[in-house]
Scaffold this motif. Structure first.
Motif, PDB file in Angstrom:
ATOM      1  N   GLU A   4      -0.635  -0.601   7.148  1.00 10.34           N
ATOM      2  CA  GLU A   4      -0.834  -1.498   5.999  1.00 10.34           C
ATOM      3  C   GLU A   4       0.353  -1.445   5.026  1.00 10.34           C
ATOM      4  OE1 GLU A   4      -3.698  -1.598   2.038  1.00 10.34           O
ATOM      5  OE2 GLU A   4      -4.362  -0.472   3.814  1.00 10.34           O
ATOM      6  N   HIS A   5       0.860  -0.237   4.787  1.00  8.41           N
ATOM      7  CA  HIS A   5       1.926  -0.073   3.796  1.00  8.41           C
ATOM      8  C   HIS A   5       3.325  -0.025   4.436  1.00  8.41           C
ATOM      9  CE1 HIS A   5      -0.901   0.382   0.531  1.00  8.41           C
ATOM     10  NE2 HIS A   5      -1.582   1.265   1.243  1.00  8.41           N
ATOM     11  N   GLN A   6       3.376  -0.313   5.745  1.00  4.83           N
ATOM     12  CA  GLN A   6       4.639  -0.347   6.474  1.00  4.83           C
ATOM     13  C   GLN A   6       5.455   0.927   6.282  1.00  4.83           C
ATOM     14  OE1 GLN A   6       5.360  -4.390   4.642  1.00  4.83           O
ATOM     15  NE2 GLN A   6       6.399  -4.642   6.604  1.00  4.83           N
ATOM     16  N   VAL A   7       4.793   2.036   6.435  1.00  9.16           N
ATOM     17  CA  VAL A   7       5.510   3.317   6.453  1.00  9.16           C
ATOM     18  C   VAL A   7       5.182   3.996   7.784  1.00  9.16           C
ATOM     19  CG1 VAL A   7       5.458   3.606   3.942  1.00  9.16           C
ATOM     20  CG2 VAL A   7       3.593   4.561   5.323  1.00  9.16           C
ATOM     21  N   SER A  36      10.750  -0.700  -3.522  1.00 12.96           N
ATOM     22  CA  SER A  36       9.670  -1.145  -2.645  1.00 12.96           C
ATOM     23  C   SER A  36       9.265  -0.027  -1.693  1.00 12.96           C
ATOM     24  CB  SER A  36      10.110  -2.370  -1.859  1.00 12.96           C
ATOM     25  OG  SER A  36      11.257  -2.052  -1.082  1.00 12.96           O
ATOM     26  N   ALA A  37      10.250   0.712  -1.197  1.00 11.24           N
ATOM     27  CA  ALA A  37       9.934   1.814  -0.287  1.00 11.24           C
ATOM     28  C   ALA A  37       9.170   2.901  -1.017  1.00 11.24           C
ATOM     29  CB  ALA A  37      11.220   2.375   0.322  1.00 11.24           C
ATOM     30  N   VAL A  75       9.827   6.576   5.411  1.00  8.58           N
ATOM     31  CA  VAL A  75      10.506   5.310   5.672  1.00  8.58           C
ATOM     32  C   VAL A  75      11.828   5.652   6.343  1.00  8.58           C
ATOM     33  CG1 VAL A  75       9.430   3.999   3.812  1.00  8.58           C
ATOM     34  CG2 VAL A  75      11.506   5.308   3.352  1.00  8.58           C
ATOM     35  N   SER A 115       7.265   2.550  -3.630  1.00  5.54           N
ATOM     36  CA  SER A 115       5.898   2.071  -3.886  1.00  5.54           C
ATOM     37  C   SER A 115       5.042   2.182  -2.631  1.00  5.54           C
ATOM     38  CB  SER A 115       5.907   0.605  -4.315  1.00  5.54           C
ATOM     39  OG  SER A 115       6.832   0.409  -5.341  1.00  5.54           O
ATOM     40  N   ARG A 116       5.642   1.825  -1.503  1.00  9.02           N
ATOM     41  CA  ARG A 116       4.870   1.875  -0.257  1.00  9.02           C
ATOM     42  C   ARG A 116       4.485   3.308   0.091  1.00  9.02           C
ATOM     43  NH1 ARG A 116       9.495  -0.854   2.436  1.00  9.02           N
ATOM     44  NH2 ARG A 116       8.826   0.338   4.268  1.00  9.02           N
ATOM     45  N   ALA A 130       1.760   4.434  -2.292  1.00 11.17           N
ATOM     46  CA  ALA A 130       0.472   3.809  -2.004  1.00 11.17           C
ATOM     47  C   ALA A 130      -0.186   4.473  -0.794  1.00 11.17           C
ATOM     48  CB  ALA A 130       0.658   2.311  -1.767  1.00 11.17           C
ATOM     49  N   ALA A 131       0.637   4.748   0.224  1.00  9.30           N
ATOM     50  CA  ALA A 131       0.091   5.393   1.421  1.00  9.30           C
ATOM     51  C   ALA A 131      -0.420   6.791   1.078  1.00  9.30           C
ATOM     52  CB  ALA A 131       1.162   5.467   2.508  1.00  9.30           C
TER      53      ALA A 131
END
Lengths: 501, 501
Positions: free
Chosen positions: B362-365, B432-433, B384, B435-436, B439-440
């Motif tokens: 979902e968070h692209q990590v 952005s990274a 990331v 934040s992702r 969030a994860a």
């Protein structure tokens, strides 16, 4: 009864149904004392007993206690042998035995959640259906409750291998002195968020809050056990055997030491011939998948010391360990006893037993010793023969003497073993005998401390052992504990007068 | 530097010799941080560092802290990964690494007494000479100190069988906030006199007092171990294997779970082909006299689930477990990571890993998972790729991101693994990274709590995890902890700003 006591009763009657609340005299008397030593002038029946059936009941009662200022004595089965559950003047007893539900059994997680009134043996029976056990096994396990076990941080026979109650408690639900319900700890084996409030409540004898829920860790119930009886000519060699088993890197589940006088008492009660076979007996049980291998190592180690060692599969050994586990270990009632619960570093077991033998001789009292030898926890019993009974009207100095089991509590399977308080003021025991017992007892406690030990391995301080607490704890530690008590219960309404000075 | 800071330095210089006290800038910088995530604006080098050599040194420094009001940050090897040893503005760091003597080794009692600066591995080496071990084995065991282990209630690989640090600490010597030295606990395995202050200090991250002596229980060092590697096609089956081993009533000493991405990383670093053999790897070690029997049961249980199971005596399995034990488990540095330390009931391992896999997508990590599966303690690592590095100047929101080991701490055997803080304000990582990743991470912590778990299994709260503490603890528990802190350190001079809210 004072006017304020009447106010308390009125408030209780308006809050609880007659089925939950009692002021019946016999019930009040039964709730005044536990199984610890007590003089008649120390007995103060409570104003009432509330049999709580839910956390809400507990909170309601605690809030009434806030409002009216009465002391609240929380009690499980009342099997404390240290006076941890005695009531105090003007108090109300909170009996938790009706809160006896196993709320969750999660075999895959090896975790259970129970109400405080669940009997230790009932939890074990439920866990056994899943091949699991609740490890702490005080001698009172057939009658005592998990809540009471938590209050005293109860021990038992299996502790050297499996730990004490604290090591099996993961989380608690606790009603605080203002009625707030909190949850401490984690349902996982690991968890380090914040201070370890769970361990602080365990062993605090109900003085910091009222435990209404317990999350416990379960252990594997072994399908394999082997039991060994080993007779030694000398106490010294038996104690060396305990150390040699350790040196062989075997951790038995149970390692009990019984001295000659304990064997003689067993022989008299059971018709056996134990004392003919040696001076000291070690009863050892191994468990787990390596039980047979470990038992063979132990047999070799003990034979090398010259012990008379039972063969594999000995049914007598099994029977002896059950006797030791369940009951006081003998049937003798014609003596007056005081039992103790010190622990010493196990390398000092021999020194300690030798020293209290000297002490017994010096004070002309008799001595029997059993010990959870694996963890250095001893239960010496000092006694005077019953021939000294009833020959003197006494003077009423506190005796703390009684007829009771050697160990943690009486077993319901042996109702004849129920303790009888011997009251020196009513013609029980001559003053000289009381003094001698007290002197031996005090001496034995002091010796344990001198050897790096503790005044209580597993029974708790209660009210009875407060007399020795400042022998063990410094003024600074005592002061810290008082300040912690102030944080949790500034008005001292929860189980006042026990656990700490 | 303020006038009062100058007063502090003057007082320190008159109290301590230049060999004990330093204000060298490089030393101050080195003592400002530990191995936890930290932003540059959170770095506050102390005024000075005192290398205490005795309890008297500690007491002297604490009394100066009383007099002058400076905060005292106590530190062992600084291997905290939660910011437990970070210094604060105007503080003085108390470094205890020179108090590194084993004061007593009593093999017959299976007890040792150590100063707080003794390295975990050094204690183990000394115990091994007697066939004993100190069981808690955090990944930092080669560098971290017993004092630090006590402060965080450190865990490790062997905890499901042998318990965490708290279970191995019998007694403590502690300097309180006013300089008083107290002794808590007992030198015996059992002891229930008074409140369990020992457990209260363990895991309190130095916020209640300064531990200057630790009495530890040692355990048997097994002469027999067997190691098993089992490859599974499915994570689900591997997690079932963990439960089935429990159901067979075998308690391994170690049960580690490695996911596919961890195996791929290992393969890349080590040239191995683990990931070709399965999707999930369980590494299991049995010990004790029943090790071979237990290993055979485990192999049968896991083969029955279709796993590819190593043969007895597999040297690869041994090597893999050492890799897992000592190091971050791979050599990858071209990514930015955040590692976690949650625990869940072990029956939820599969659900948890599935859920965080979804979260990562979902968070692209990216996500790698290793777990101490026997006790449900997981170390997921979100990352990331380094291709996202250096493409943005960032905005300075706290990232808490870094390059670091998956597990507790870096090993000195792998100095290249020393953590590098990635600072978003200095061009490290695009917002952005960040934040992702955040969030994860937040999502993974929340999921653990939803499944009945905890935000920290073994690393401690430190400063870094304070952000999540009130997700786990109620307002009432937080308030109680504050009031306990007030009892011990009302002026908040000892390790302020960590462990509790």
């Amino acid at each position: 009864m004072s006017a304020s006591d009447n106010d308390v009763l009125t408030a209780l009657r308006s809050a609880f149904t007659p089925g939950t609340l009692t002021t019946d005299a016999a019930e009040l008397d039964a709730h005044a004392v536990d199984q610890g030593p007590l003089e008649h002038w120390q007995v103060h029946p409570p104003l009432a007993v509330v049999f709580a059936e839910s956390t809400q009941d507990v909170q309601l009662l605690v809030r009434l206690s806030c409002e009216h200022g009465f002391a609240l004595i929380t009690r499980g089965a009342g099997t404390s042998v240290s006076g941890g559950a005695n009531s105090t003047e003007g108090s109300v007893v909170l009996n938790l035995t009706r809160m006896n539900q196993i709320l969750a059994m999660r075999p895959e997680d090896e975790v259970a959640v129970v109400e405080p009134g669940v009997i230790n043996a009932d939890l074990n029976a439920a866990a056994a259906e899943h091949g699991l056990m609740y490890a702490p096994d005080p001698a009172s396990y057939r009658t005592s409750t998990i809540g009471g076990n938590v209050a005293t941080n109860a021990g038992g026979l299996r502790c050297a291998k499996y730990g004490v109650t604290r090591d099996s408690v993961l989380a608690l639900d606790v009603v605080l002195a203002d009625g707030t319900l909190i949850h401490t700890g984690q349902a996982t084996f690991k968890g380090v968020a914040g201070y370890d409030l769970t361990s602080l409540f365990v062993g605090s004898e109900g003085t910091l809050g009222i435990v209404v829920g317990v999350t416990v860790r379960l252990r594997h119930l072994s399908a394999h056990t082997e039991t060994i009886a080993a007779f030694f000519d000398e106490l010294t060699t038996a104690a060396q055997g305990v150390l040699d088993i350790g040196r062989a890197r075997v951790q038995p589940a149970i390692t009990e030491l019984l001295d000659r006088r304990t064997m003689l008492a067993l022989d008299e009660a059971q018709g056996s011939d134990l004392a003919q076979r040696g001076d000291t007996l070690l009863l050892i049980q191994t468990d787990g998948h390596g039980a047979a291998i470990e038992a063979e190592i132990i047999r070799e180690v003990l034979r090398a010391l010259g012990a008379l060692v039972s063969d594999p599969g000995s049914t007598e050994s099994e029977r002896l360990i059950e006797l030791r586990r369940h009951a006081r270990g003998d049937g003798i009632v014609n003596e007056v006893r005081v039992g103790e619960d010190v622990a010493v570093p196990r390398s000092r077991l021999v020194d300690y037993i030798r020293a209290i033998e000297d002490l017994a001789e010096e004070h002309q009292v008799q001595l029997k010793v059993v010990a959870h030898a694996g963890d250095g926890n001893l239960h010496p019993t000092f006694s005077v023969p019953s021939s000294e009974l009833g020959t003197d009207t006494g003077t009423g100095t506190g005796t703390g003497t009684e007829t009771r089991p050697d160990d943690d509590a009486a077993s319901p399977a042996q109702p004849e073993a129920a303790p009888v308080t011997i009251d020196a003021t009513e013609g029980g025991l001559p003053t000289s005998a009381v003094s001698r017992l007290h002197a031996a007892l005090d001496g034995s406690v002091r010796l344990a401390l001198e050897m790096g030990g503790t005044i209580t391995g597993e029974h708790g301080i209660g009210t009875y052992k407060l007399r020795w607490l400042d022998w063990e704890q410094s003024a600074e530690v005592i002061a810290l504990q008082r300040r912690i008590k102030d944080v949790f219960d500034p008005e001292r309404r929860l189980n006042p007068g026990r656990a700490i000075l």
